[in-house]
Write an enzyme that holds these catalytic residues in place. Structure first.
Site, PDB file in Angstrom:
ATOM      1  N   ARG A  12       0.803  -1.237   0.000  1.00 17.03           N
ATOM      2  CA  ARG A  12       0.000   0.000   0.000  1.00 17.03           C
ATOM      3  C   ARG A  12       0.830   1.279   0.000  1.00 17.03           C
ATOM      4  O   ARG A  12       0.344   2.345   0.366  1.00 17.03           O
ATOM      5  CB  ARG A  12      -0.992   0.005   1.168  1.00 17.03           C
ATOM      6  CG  ARG A  12      -1.983  -1.148   1.153  1.00 17.03           C
ATOM      7  CD  ARG A  12      -3.028  -0.980   2.234  1.00 17.03           C
ATOM      8  NE  ARG A  12      -3.998  -2.079   2.178  1.00 17.03           N
ATOM      9  CZ  ARG A  12      -3.890  -3.199   2.898  1.00 17.03           C
ATOM     10  NH1 ARG A  12      -2.859  -3.354   3.734  1.00 17.03           N
ATOM     11  NH2 ARG A  12      -4.807  -4.138   2.807  1.00 17.03           N
ATOM     12  N   LYS A  37       3.060  10.771 -12.106  1.00 13.58           N
ATOM     13  CA  LYS A  37       2.169   9.915 -12.882  1.00 13.58           C
ATOM     14  C   LYS A  37       2.835   8.553 -13.059  1.00 13.58           C
ATOM     15  O   LYS A  37       3.959   8.458 -13.555  1.00 13.58           O
ATOM     16  CB  LYS A  37       1.894  10.516 -14.261  1.00 13.58           C
ATOM     17  CG  LYS A  37       0.774  11.510 -14.324  1.00 13.58           C
ATOM     18  CD  LYS A  37       0.543  11.892 -15.774  1.00 13.58           C
ATOM     19  CE  LYS A  37      -0.719  12.675 -15.965  1.00 13.58           C
ATOM     20  NZ  LYS A  37      -0.947  12.981 -17.401  1.00 13.58           N
ATOM     21  N   GLU A  86       8.947  15.956 -26.203  1.00 13.36           N
ATOM     22  CA  GLU A  86       8.392  16.484 -24.957  1.00 13.36           C
ATOM     23  C   GLU A  86       8.968  17.865 -24.634  1.00 13.36           C
ATOM     24  O   GLU A  86       8.298  18.699 -24.031  1.00 13.36           O
ATOM     25  CB  GLU A  86       8.647  15.511 -23.810  1.00 13.36           C
ATOM     26  CG  GLU A  86       7.984  14.147 -23.963  1.00 13.36           C
ATOM     27  CD  GLU A  86       6.477  14.163 -23.736  1.00 13.36           C
ATOM     28  OE1 GLU A  86       5.905  15.251 -23.488  1.00 13.36           O
ATOM     29  OE2 GLU A  86       5.858  13.087 -23.820  1.00 13.36           O
ATOM     30  N   LYS A  99       7.069  22.034 -16.045  1.00 14.27           N
ATOM     31  CA  LYS A  99       6.214  20.955 -15.558  1.00 14.27           C
ATOM     32  C   LYS A  99       5.927  21.133 -14.072  1.00 14.27           C
ATOM     33  O   LYS A  99       4.791  20.930 -13.622  1.00 14.27           O
ATOM     34  CB  LYS A  99       6.849  19.590 -15.811  1.00 14.27           C
ATOM     35  CG  LYS A  99       5.942  18.453 -15.348  1.00 14.27           C
ATOM     36  CD  LYS A  99       6.212  17.143 -16.024  1.00 14.27           C
ATOM     37  CE  LYS A  99       5.108  16.142 -15.717  1.00 14.27           C
ATOM     38  NZ  LYS A  99       5.328  14.839 -16.375  1.00 14.27           N
ATOM     39  N   GLU A 136      -4.422  16.271 -12.070  1.00 11.01           N
ATOM     40  CA  GLU A 136      -4.903  16.496 -13.434  1.00 11.01           C
ATOM     41  C   GLU A 136      -6.425  16.644 -13.515  1.00 11.01           C
ATOM     42  O   GLU A 136      -7.103  15.967 -14.291  1.00 11.01           O
ATOM     43  CB  GLU A 136      -4.430  15.371 -14.372  1.00 11.01           C
ATOM     44  CG  GLU A 136      -4.497  15.772 -15.848  1.00 11.01           C
ATOM     45  CD  GLU A 136      -3.854  14.769 -16.786  1.00 11.01           C
ATOM     46  OE1 GLU A 136      -4.540  14.281 -17.682  1.00 11.01           O
ATOM     47  OE2 GLU A 136      -2.656  14.474 -16.595  1.00 11.01           O
ATOM     48  N   ARG A 189      -3.340  20.741 -15.587  1.00 11.57           N
ATOM     49  CA  ARG A 189      -2.292  19.770 -15.884  1.00 11.57           C
ATOM     50  C   ARG A 189      -2.551  19.022 -17.187  1.00 11.57           C
ATOM     51  O   ARG A 189      -1.611  18.538 -17.831  1.00 11.57           O
ATOM     52  CB  ARG A 189      -2.133  18.772 -14.730  1.00 11.57           C
ATOM     53  CG  ARG A 189      -0.972  17.805 -14.949  1.00 11.57           C
ATOM     54  CD  ARG A 189      -0.609  16.992 -13.735  1.00 11.57           C
ATOM     55  NE  ARG A 189       0.470  16.071 -14.042  1.00 11.57           N
ATOM     56  CZ  ARG A 189       1.100  15.312 -13.147  1.00 11.57           C
ATOM     57  NH1 ARG A 189       0.758  15.379 -11.863  1.00 11.57           N
ATOM     58  NH2 ARG A 189       2.062  14.497 -13.513  1.00 11.57           N
ATOM     59  N   ASN A 195      -0.692  17.312 -21.971  1.00 13.99           N
ATOM     60  CA  ASN A 195      -1.007  16.248 -22.927  1.00 13.99           C
ATOM     61  C   ASN A 195      -1.111  16.759 -24.361  1.00 13.99           C
ATOM     62  O   ASN A 195      -1.684  16.077 -25.218  1.00 13.99           O
ATOM     63  CB  ASN A 195      -2.318  15.558 -22.526  1.00 13.99           C
ATOM     64  CG  ASN A 195      -2.168  14.746 -21.257  1.00 13.99           C
ATOM     65  OD1 ASN A 195      -1.232  13.974 -21.110  1.00 13.99           O
ATOM     66  ND2 ASN A 195      -3.092  14.933 -20.320  1.00 13.99           N
ATOM     67  N   HIS A 254      -0.865  14.338 -27.198  1.00 12.99           N
ATOM     68  CA  HIS A 254      -0.933  12.982 -26.655  1.00 12.99           C
ATOM     69  C   HIS A 254      -2.223  12.250 -27.009  1.00 12.99           C
ATOM     70  O   HIS A 254      -2.219  11.018 -27.075  1.00 12.99           O
ATOM     71  CB  HIS A 254      -0.746  13.014 -25.132  1.00 12.99           C
ATOM     72  CG  HIS A 254       0.664  13.273 -24.712  1.00 12.99           C
ATOM     73  ND1 HIS A 254       1.357  14.419 -25.079  1.00 12.99           N
ATOM     74  CD2 HIS A 254       1.530  12.553 -23.941  1.00 12.99           C
ATOM     75  CE1 HIS A 254       2.582  14.375 -24.554  1.00 12.99           C
ATOM     76  NE2 HIS A 254       2.706  13.260 -23.868  1.00 12.99           N
ATOM     77  N   HIS A 282      -1.230   8.850 -28.377  1.00  9.62           N
ATOM     78  CA  HIS A 282      -1.602   7.576 -27.751  1.00  9.62           C
ATOM     79  C   HIS A 282      -2.401   6.701 -28.715  1.00  9.62           C
ATOM     80  O   HIS A 282      -2.289   5.470 -28.691  1.00  9.62           O
ATOM     81  CB  HIS A 282      -2.401   7.829 -26.481  1.00  9.62           C
ATOM     82  CG  HIS A 282      -1.575   8.386 -25.352  1.00  9.62           C
ATOM     83  ND1 HIS A 282      -2.129   8.888 -24.206  1.00  9.62           N
ATOM     84  CD2 HIS A 282      -0.226   8.502 -25.201  1.00  9.62           C
ATOM     85  CE1 HIS A 282      -1.169   9.299 -23.397  1.00  9.62           C
ATOM     86  NE2 HIS A 282      -0.013   9.074 -23.983  1.00  9.62           N
ATOM     87  N   HIS A 309       7.245   6.495 -27.917  1.00 12.13           N
ATOM     88  CA  HIS A 309       6.242   7.424 -27.402  1.00 12.13           C
ATOM     89  C   HIS A 309       6.482   8.841 -27.927  1.00 12.13           C
ATOM     90  O   HIS A 309       5.555   9.520 -28.383  1.00 12.13           O
ATOM     91  CB  HIS A 309       6.280   7.417 -25.876  1.00 12.13           C
ATOM     92  CG  HIS A 309       5.380   8.436 -25.252  1.00 12.13           C
ATOM     93  ND1 HIS A 309       4.007   8.405 -25.354  1.00 12.13           N
ATOM     94  CD2 HIS A 309       5.669   9.540 -24.501  1.00 12.13           C
ATOM     95  CE1 HIS A 309       3.485   9.429 -24.705  1.00 12.13           C
ATOM     96  NE2 HIS A 309       4.476  10.132 -24.180  1.00 12.13           N
TER      97      HIS A 309
END
Length: 364
Positions: free
Chosen positions: A120, A142, A184, A226, A236, A240, A244, A247, A251, A264
């Protein structure tokens, strides 16, 4: 060495940027609740850097468990994640055992997710070895694995204890991976800093030639931007999502071609071209601004055309995007160069023109 501090409501951690940091165990020791760590890396990075990091920690009295995973986006799965858990459990790792991610974005994302889940919540530290990870994925918490239906769809927001970006690790980075990282970097200029965008245009050749000063400034400025955004919106729920840019399209490319076919950053590069083209279709940026973005992305060695997935497949893959809300696609688009916005309810005809237009590859 430059140190930036990312300060969030519940945590604060340093981002160290410099040369030779991999050999400085003192950057890691203050963040260990006990003198036991697991270094998670992959089969490509391990022969290059694992021994150096492990030796320095062991000389400082730290017990080290190395965990070497297969390399590649295709392995960003539950099965690979379980290899981390298997190793931790077999070695009787405790909740205070710190996981150290030594690798690129895939290793960083999986190690962070494993840390978030193990008992956890175990501490973890990012030691990114690729430009993409140094400027983006190692910062902000993330963590995720992929699902066949979508990129990074299973994960958690879980912050590291520290990020250690050793610029000398980029010396062994393949040129294709360097270009992927530059995607990026360009993203930050397009979405929020037109002066940085101009600097990138003037210094792209130096970046691709691995000029240390140019790369160090690009990493620093990207991390600064960032950090500023993550501090405003850690989970997000709003601003935030601007990170993306490109993206949603990117993606879809990765899922449509099969994860690992394009890197990527390559998919994000082509995705940013499509985002700029859609912004142009909607009348927000002119042709000159569109071509300026396309030229910069191409100058970084990135694709400026996306694969032809077919309109139906494009829409299907984009429907699994994490920005979808109430069943509606949302895009990060350019209001102008250096300013982005999250847009919902994009005109379907404009989107179709982009997905069938000149920035889509056509079979010969």
């Amino acid at each position: 060495m430059i140190t930036l501090d990312l300060c969030l409501p519940d945590t604060r951690y340093p981002i160290h940027i410099g040369r030779g940091l991999l050999d400085d165990a003192q950057l890691i020791l203050p963040h260990l609740p006990q003198r036991k760590v697991a270094i998670v890396t992959n089969a490509t990075v391990a022969p290059l850097y694992l021994e150096r990091l492990q030796r320095g920690l062991e000389e400082a009295g730290v017990s080290v468990l190395p965990i070497v995973l297969p390399d590649g986006e295709v392995y960003k799965t539950w099965d690979t994640l379980n290899l981390i858990f298997d190793a931790l459990l077999s070695s009787r790792a405790e909740r205070k055992t710190t996981l150290i991610a030594l690798g690129g974005g895939v290793i960083g994302d999986m190690t962070g997710f494993a840390a978030a889940c193990y008992q956890r919540g175990a501490p973890f530290i990012q030691v990114p070895t690729t430009l993409l990870a140094q400027v983006d994925s190692s910062v902000g918490g993330k963590t995720a694995i992929n699902h066949p239906k979508g990129k990074n769809m299973i994960g958690a927001f879980y912050q590291p204890r520290a990020v250690i970006a050793d610029m000398t690790l980029l010396d062994t980075l393949p040129q294709r991976e360097l270009s992927a990282g530059l995607a990026e970097v360009i993203k930050y200029g397009l979405l929020g800093d037109v002066d940085f965008l101009t600097w990138l245009e003037d210094n792209m050749a130096a970046l691709r030639a691995r000029d240390y000063d140019a790369l160090a400034y690009a990493v620093r400025r990207s991390c600064e931007m960032k950090a500023e955004i993550v501090v405003q919106d850690e989970k997000e729920t709003g601003v935030r999502a601007l990170l993306n840019l490109g993206h949603t399209f990117g993606h879809a490319i990765e899922a449509g071609l099969g994860f690992g076919t394009w890197l990527h950053g390559e998919a994000v590069g082509a995705g940013m071209v499509l985002a700029a083209a859609l912004s142009h279709e909607l009348g927000w940026i002119d042709e000159a601004a569109l071509q300026r973005a396309v030229r910069l992305i191409g100058a970084a060695g990135l694709p400026t055309q996306a694969p032809d997935l077919g309109l139906e497949a494009w829409l299907e893959h984009m429907s699994h995007d994490k920005k979808v809300e109430s069943g509606k696609l949302r895009f990060v688009l350019l209001k102008r160069l250096g300013e982005a916005a999250i847009v919902e309810g994009v005109d379907a005809a404009a989107l179709e023109r982009v997905l069938t237009g000149p920035y889509i590859q056509r079979a010969d």
